[in-house]
Design an enzyme around this catalytic site. Sequence first.
Site, short mmCIF file in Angstrom:
data_model
loop_
_atom_site.label_atom_id
_atom_site.label_comp_id
_atom_site.label_asym_id
_atom_site.label_seq_id
_atom_site.Cartn_x
_atom_site.Cartn_y
_atom_site.Cartn_z
N HIS A 1 0.84 -1.20 0.00
CA HIS A 1 0.00 0.00 0.00
C HIS A 1 0.88 1.26 0.00
O HIS A 1 0.72 2.15 -0.85
CB HIS A 1 -0.90 -0.03 1.25
CG HIS A 1 -1.78 1.16 1.42
ND1 HIS A 1 -3.10 1.15 1.06
CD2 HIS A 1 -1.53 2.40 1.92
CE1 HIS A 1 -3.64 2.35 1.33
NE2 HIS A 1 -2.70 3.12 1.85
N GLU A 2 1.81 1.31 0.92
CA GLU A 2 2.68 2.49 1.03
C GLU A 2 3.58 2.60 -0.20
O GLU A 2 3.97 3.70 -0.59
CB GLU A 2 3.49 2.45 2.32
CG GLU A 2 2.68 2.36 3.61
CD GLU A 2 1.60 3.44 3.77
OE1 GLU A 2 1.75 4.51 3.16
OE2 GLU A 2 0.60 3.19 4.48
N HIS B 1 1.82 4.71 -2.63
CA HIS B 1 2.02 6.14 -2.32
C HIS B 1 3.41 6.59 -2.78
O HIS B 1 3.59 7.66 -3.37
CB HIS B 1 1.95 6.37 -0.80
CG HIS B 1 0.56 6.43 -0.24
ND1 HIS B 1 -0.39 7.30 -0.69
CD2 HIS B 1 -0.03 5.75 0.78
CE1 HIS B 1 -1.52 7.15 0.02
NE2 HIS B 1 -1.32 6.20 0.92
#
Lengths: 496, 496
Positions: free
Chosen positions: B259-260, B263
């Site tokens: 997920h990160e 980003h």
Amino acid sequence: MGYAALEARYRELGDLGHVSAMLNWDEAVMMPVGGGEARAQAMATLSALIHREVVSADTGAWLSQAQAQDDLDAWQAANVREIARERTRAMALSESLVRERTSVAARCEQIWRSARPTSDWAAVVAPLAKLLDLTRETAQRLGDATAMAPYDALLDMYQPGISCAQIDPVFADLREFLPPLIETVLVRRAAPLPLPGPFPRAQQEALGRELMSRIGFDFAHGRLDVSHHPFCGGAPEDTRITTRYDEAEFLPSLMAVLHETGHALYEQGLPKAWRNLPVGEAAGMAVHESQSLLMEMQVCRSREFLQFAAPIIAAHLGGAHANEAAWQADNLYLGSTQVRRGLIRVDADEVTYPLHVILRYEFEQALLGGELQVVDIPDAWDQKMRATLGRATGSNHRDGCMQDVHWFAGLFGYFPCYTLGAVMAAQFFAAAQQKHGAIVAGVSRGDFAPLLNWLRENVHGRGRLVAPEQLLIDATGATLGTAAFKAHLTQRYLNA
Amino acid sequence: MGYAALEARYRELGDLGHVSAMLNWDEAVMMPVGGGEARAQAMATLSALIHREVVSADTGAWLSQAQAQDDLDAWQAANVREIARERTRAMALSESLVRERTSVAARCEQIWRSARPTSDWAAVVAPLAKLLDLTRETAQRLGDATAMAPYDALLDMYQPGISCAQIDPVFADLREFLPPLIETVLVRRAAPLPLPGPFPRAQQEALGRELMSRIGFDFAHGRLDVSHHPFCGGAPEDTRITTRYDEAEFLPSLMAVLHETGHALYEQGLPKAWRNLPVGEAAGMAVHESQSLLMEMQVCRSREFLQFAAPIIAAHLGGAHANEAAWQADNLYLGSTQVRRGLIRVDADEVTYPLHVILRYEFEQALLGGELQVVDIPDAWDQKMRATLGRATGSNHRDGCMQDVHWFAGLFGYFPCYTLGAVMAAQFFAAAQQKHGAIVAGVSRGDFAPLLNWLRENVHGRGRLVAPEQLLIDATGATLGTAAFKAHLTQRYLNA
């Protein structure tokens, strides 16, 4: 009135100093290599903003008003004195010069960092020459503004009040005293029993943390990490020291931890009421170094400290051999006080260390004065190392003229602080012992309170309340001199 | 002329933004607890300085001149538009309000951090109420200056262009669509074969690093560390993501890493020529979340990704069981797509997650509007959780109203970005797949170039060149809608 506004402005500047300190730590400990350019740019902007606020007209007006006030207490008056000193120096420099030197220094250091492992001198010549030019210009302007010679103006940046006039006799004395001492010690000193490794990094770290805590390091306000070179960074409320680990040998890393703990205790012990203000800062980098060297050399390499620490060290690292003679205090003491003529300053013992510093002091004067060009540093280094310590470096620049970060980070004028600090450390510790016999007795049983109390009262807690010379006189009854340092070396290396 | 000066000013402000970002990361990942007060103070000063430069008269004059220039290219014009937007908002706030809110938020977050483990709600009531007051004042002023309702003005801070008028129909749609879907899935979905732990932290980390690299994370410009809550911080040149490890279970940590990474790829892919300028920033936090959720939910929890990743996961963590069925793609897929009605938002699956967000959205409106008082949050939370997800929290505030950092850090108006991001992620990914069949095929064999190229071209590399609504239209041919998200959930949880 002027004072209150001035103090508020400097609390804000202190916050920016906190920010710079944290980012410097981050750059050395955390930053990925690709972050360097953006970081250099950010640091340059920070230095420009700080400069802009220091030289601003309202800072100047508030300072003048504060200087005319007669209702200031001693701390406030000292704060005004420090602010005036800093502002005079800042006014001598343009914002663009400050910004450019910060940014060129940051990039030069990054280039050095990647070039050093392969001794790639060619990669650093141009950035270092550029940085030296900017430093020379800075020194000239600072000197003009403060009626100092340019190199003195640089020295004064790191240790206020220190100049070549004070350093020269100290260094001349050591230059005469040390070589015959080294000769004798090299013949007489017994070798320690070998300490069998490997020493896993995690165990070395646990040992370091335990001793740091015992000595008084406050982990709620600090950290221990790893970096290329050990250092102490951060802020008084958040003091961050680093070391590096070699699994084959634990003493260098442990002693680095204890050395940096000395720095950290100074930071953590600065006067709380004056945090973030110039008067609340450490008294200079030579005084700072006196605190790390007092802890490392005077205290932690002593027989008394090792009597206390030996069982702790053995418990962490000795494994099945923990009860053998190699892990007893006597042998650890022998291991901690070996002397050898090495290439590397940071690995040097306290007897040969000053010669490394004196060599750099002479280099810096020649570089600043233009008698030596950057491109000629490696040859000159090789020659000087042969003459001073009988060791050639040849093309091994990694362990020669590229070993230290200082010049590549623009820190010309910093090196003398190390040896001035060693001299001060001996002077402080002799005075402390004289007044409080309990100090050494405490150390030998792991009670550091008497020592720490003396340091808090006589050094840490005073910040910049008085000039550094006065701090030394107040604490030791004398101005800077080599007597205590020479007595310490004689006692440890010849008489013991 | 005006533009050039304006751009130089904003590059300087961008540097201060870099500094703030790094210190925020440091606070969450590195800072010792005792450093909090000094840090809060330093962050407040930084925010005050940034505010001071944004609202300064010369910034205003340069902006007016730039707005009148007709020689700007599209990027420069967009930069001026973003600067004008930011300045209007800054002009609405006083420096003292900005400083106070930053400092109160930093302290409130620190208090929350130590109070949360013991569900100590009483410790946070007063600081949170104070912070809410300051946020309400901020929202009111921002709303007045931009002709928005106060809560809309907060939403607009995190995702420019988004207001309740757009959120309400999206959330109403999901509120209707999700509960019956959840009922059905809970009945139908098979449980995965258990994955036997423990999974040592170092092995989990090595797995995370390998998959990050494969997907395209650039470790020369970033780091992976550990923090209380996973997040992505730092700057485009130095992007730092975090996760946390549970040695009993690896999927939550691994999925947090992925997920990160979504980003981070956005940050690392922002337009290089516009670094440090408003137009070079990410298009908003909902768009940012779309990139993390596209990576995590659309890509990495898909059967295709797990076909590629299963052997790598098994090699790192499976040990002697690596060849068993539990470690094959089908079972990992089942494990990655479980649905349950849990208490914790960050642990929620993609089907129940929007309900957690909608609950918070309703809370924020009631808190901002004054219909709900801080002291009444816990009871209201318990009631709403029963009504929405059938789960009571009682006095378990740690997993109830104290579970998220957001309100305690002053981030009211941020939560909707998570679900808007999930909706956008599905819309982006559907459009990408439609145009490039190679994307999913690439993912299934570990070739992320087709996906990353599409993202770079359609999202990352565009910065803030166009408004977020337009970015979505350019990339997907449509405005924000729930069709793709609902189709994705239906396909994954009902049809597959």
